[in-house]
Design an enzyme around this catalytic site. Structure first.
Site, PDB file in Angstrom:
ATOM      1  N   ASN A   7       0.983  -1.237  -0.080  1.00 28.80           N
ATOM      2  CA  ASN A   7      -0.100  -0.062   0.119  1.00 28.80           C
ATOM      3  C   ASN A   7       0.965   1.335  -0.083  1.00 28.80           C
ATOM      4  OD1 ASN A   7      -1.402   2.379   1.052  1.00 28.80           O
ATOM      5  ND2 ASN A   7      -3.102   1.063   1.511  1.00 28.80           N
ATOM      6  N   HIS A  10       1.006   5.959   2.111  1.00 28.24           N
ATOM      7  CA  HIS A  10       1.813   7.068   2.858  1.00 28.24           C
ATOM      8  C   HIS A  10       2.998   7.670   2.216  1.00 28.24           C
ATOM      9  CE1 HIS A  10      -1.105   6.300   6.096  1.00 28.24           C
ATOM     10  NE2 HIS A  10      -0.764   5.246   6.253  1.00 28.24           N
ATOM     11  N   ARG A  18       3.448  18.748   2.222  1.00 28.19           N
ATOM     12  CA  ARG A  18       3.977  19.917   1.334  1.00 28.19           C
ATOM     13  C   ARG A  18       3.020  20.463   0.250  1.00 28.19           C
ATOM     14  NH1 ARG A  18       9.147  22.130   2.407  1.00 28.19           N
ATOM     15  NH2 ARG A  18       9.270  22.074   4.616  1.00 28.19           N
ATOM     16  N   HIS A  43      -5.599   3.694  -1.566  1.00 27.17           N
ATOM     17  CA  HIS A  43      -7.100   4.080  -0.824  1.00 27.17           C
ATOM     18  C   HIS A  43      -7.112   5.430  -1.482  1.00 27.17           C
ATOM     19  CE1 HIS A  43      -9.721   4.038   2.840  1.00 27.17           C
ATOM     20  NE2 HIS A  43     -10.365   4.542   1.587  1.00 27.17           N
ATOM     21  N   ARG A  45      -9.484   8.300  -0.896  1.00 26.38           N
ATOM     22  CA  ARG A  45     -10.390   8.508   0.318  1.00 26.38           C
ATOM     23  C   ARG A  45     -11.142   9.899  -0.294  1.00 26.38           C
ATOM     24  NH1 ARG A  45      -8.887   6.333   5.692  1.00 26.38           N
ATOM     25  NH2 ARG A  45     -10.587   7.762   6.283  1.00 26.38           N
ATOM     26  N   ARG A  49      -7.029  12.876   1.001  1.00 20.12           N
ATOM     27  CA  ARG A  49      -5.812  13.343   1.813  1.00 20.12           C
ATOM     28  C   ARG A  49      -4.569  12.816   1.600  1.00 20.12           C
ATOM     29  NH1 ARG A  49      -7.279   9.843   7.382  1.00 20.12           N
ATOM     30  NH2 ARG A  49      -9.187  10.898   7.340  1.00 20.12           N
ATOM     31  N   GLU A  70      -8.748   0.605  -2.983  1.00 23.63           N
ATOM     32  CA  GLU A  70      -9.502   0.578  -1.495  1.00 23.63           C
ATOM     33  C   GLU A  70     -10.310   1.766  -1.882  1.00 23.63           C
ATOM     34  OE1 GLU A  70      -7.319   0.661   1.982  1.00 23.63           O
ATOM     35  OE2 GLU A  70      -6.201  -0.930   1.323  1.00 23.63           O
ATOM     36  N   THR A 101      -8.420   3.353   8.442  1.00 29.37           N
ATOM     37  CA  THR A 101      -9.529   2.638   8.528  1.00 29.37           C
ATOM     38  C   THR A 101      -9.819   1.804   9.723  1.00 29.37           C
ATOM     39  OG1 THR A 101      -8.986   2.210   6.046  1.00 29.37           O
ATOM     40  CG2 THR A 101     -10.945   1.156   7.020  1.00 29.37           C
ATOM     41  N   GLU A 151     -11.101  -9.457   2.769  1.00 32.75           N
ATOM     42  CA  GLU A 151      -9.897  -8.970   3.284  1.00 32.75           C
ATOM     43  C   GLU A 151      -9.991  -9.118   4.881  1.00 32.75           C
ATOM     44  OE1 GLU A 151      -7.581  -5.906   1.750  1.00 32.75           O
ATOM     45  OE2 GLU A 151      -6.385  -5.484   3.769  1.00 32.75           O
ATOM     46  N   HIS A 191      -3.806  -4.658   7.697  1.00 32.57           N
ATOM     47  CA  HIS A 191      -3.826  -3.617   8.668  1.00 32.57           C
ATOM     48  C   HIS A 191      -3.023  -3.682   9.895  1.00 32.57           C
ATOM     49  CE1 HIS A 191      -5.667  -0.188  10.032  1.00 32.57           C
ATOM     50  NE2 HIS A 191      -6.175   0.339   8.994  1.00 32.57           N
TER      51      HIS A 191
HETATM   52  N1  PXP Z   1      -5.959  -3.031   4.086  1.00 31.94           N
HETATM   53  C1  PXP Z   1      -6.932  -2.098   4.363  1.00 31.94           C
HETATM   54  C2  PXP Z   1      -8.388  -2.655   3.779  1.00 31.94           C
HETATM   55  C3  PXP Z   1      -6.432  -0.926   4.623  1.00 31.94           C
HETATM   56  O1  PXP Z   1      -7.391   0.229   4.612  1.00 31.94           O
HETATM   57  C4  PXP Z   1      -5.244  -0.731   4.740  1.00 31.94           C
HETATM   58  C5  PXP Z   1      -4.906   0.797   5.413  1.00 31.94           C
HETATM   59  O2  PXP Z   1      -4.857   1.527   4.215  1.00 31.94           O
HETATM   60  C6  PXP Z   1      -4.238  -1.697   4.641  1.00 31.94           C
HETATM   61  C7  PXP Z   1      -4.613  -2.778   4.352  1.00 31.94           C
HETATM   62  C8  PXP Z   1      -2.680  -1.456   5.201  1.00 31.94           C
HETATM   63  O3  PXP Z   1      -2.715  -1.121   6.416  1.00 31.94           O
HETATM   64  P1  PXP Z   1      -1.225  -0.674   7.123  1.00 31.94           P
HETATM   65  O4  PXP Z   1      -0.843   0.698   6.424  1.00 31.94           O
HETATM   66  O5  PXP Z   1      -1.626  -0.477   8.503  1.00 31.94           O
HETATM   67  O6  PXP Z   1      -0.141  -1.740   6.763  1.00 31.94           O
END
Ligand code: PXP
Length: 238
Positions: A7, A10, A18, A43, A45, A49, A70, A101, A151, A191
């Site tokens: 994912n 981040h 910035r 994801h 959103r 963000r 997502e 989430t 999931e 997650h």
């Molecule tokens: N799976 C889902 C459905 C999520 O919403 C997230 C967070 O965006 C993740 C996996 C990944 O979680 P983490 O960033 O804590 O590894």
């Protein structure tokens, strides 16, 4: 062998801090594929963000492995998904004020809407996964509304205060993975997973794929810091 979806949200979080162009989540997606990841997850959103609409369209073109989007089951997101057609959509609950989430999708309470969205996405040849807590009612409802995958939300396991609680949560994940698999659902999980707590999850053979973001991006910042500073010093001290 279990698959790994990375994912890249981040990476975009740092960019948005910035409102600049760097770091680019698309470049990060390419790097994850070069490192051998089996897929890229992000994801989109409602408040944009981190990941932005444009990222989704570019990721669809660039990702060569497996692109898992997502999103919440809203009209706006369904429109975007059916235009972009990622390999997979994972439906997640979304609250504006949450940091990440927080819980799984309540498929039981929101059954009619979720069934409708699953059907529309599947009609566009998108594989649909539902992000659910490890509870039998949710797993059965996911199967009933013809999702392809669930999931399993690993947050309670990952954030457990002690080994006893972690063990209990792990057993819930194991039994729900078995139940889902018996119902014909594909099973992934994610997650809060990191370089330590992921190990026990690997023992659950019904889980086909893990989706991990924060721990990998956090590690990338740390293992890359020394090189980044050295490269700047080389310029500054020339
Ligand atoms: N799976 C889902 C459905 C999520 O919403 C997230 C967070 O965006 C993740 C996996 C990944 O979680 P983490 O960033 O804590 O590894």
């Amino acid at each position: 062998m279990m698959r790994l979806g990375v994912n890249v949200d981040h990476v975009a979080t740092v960019r948005e801090a910035r409102k600049s162009k760097q770091p680019d989540p698309v470049a990060a997606a390419i790097a994850t594929e070069m490192a051998g990841a089996d897929g890229v997850v992000c994801h989109l959103r409602e408040d944009r963000r981190h990941i932005r609409d444009k990222d989704i369209y570019v990721l669809k073109e660039v990702v060569k492995t497996h692109f898992n989007l997502e999103m919440a089951a809203t009209e706006e997101m369904v429109k975007i998904a059916t235009e972009v057609v990622p390999d997979m959509v994972t439906l997640v609950p979304e609250k504006r004020e949450e940091v990440t989430t927080e819980g799984g999708l309540d498929v039981i309470t929101k059954y009619d809407r979720i069934e409708e969205v699953v059907s529309e996405l599947r009609n566009h040849n998108i594989v649909v996964s539902l992000f659910v807590d490890p509870e039998i009612g949710q797993v059965k409802a996911a199967s009933k509304c013809r999702a392809d995958y669930i999931e399993l939300h690993t947050g309670l396991y990952a954030n457990a205060d002690d080994l006893g609680q972690a063990g209990d949560e792990l057993e819930k994940l194991r039994s729900m993975a078995i139940a889902a698999s018996k119902l014909g659902l594909g099973v992934s999980a994610g997650h809060g997973l990191d370089y330590h707590n992921v190990r026990d999850i690997l023992e659950i053979e019904q889980i086909e794929e893990l989706n991990i973001g924060h721990a990998i991006v956090a590690k990338a910042v740390m293992v890359g810091m020394e090189r980044a500073v050295r490269e700047m010093l080389e310029i500054v001290r020339r």
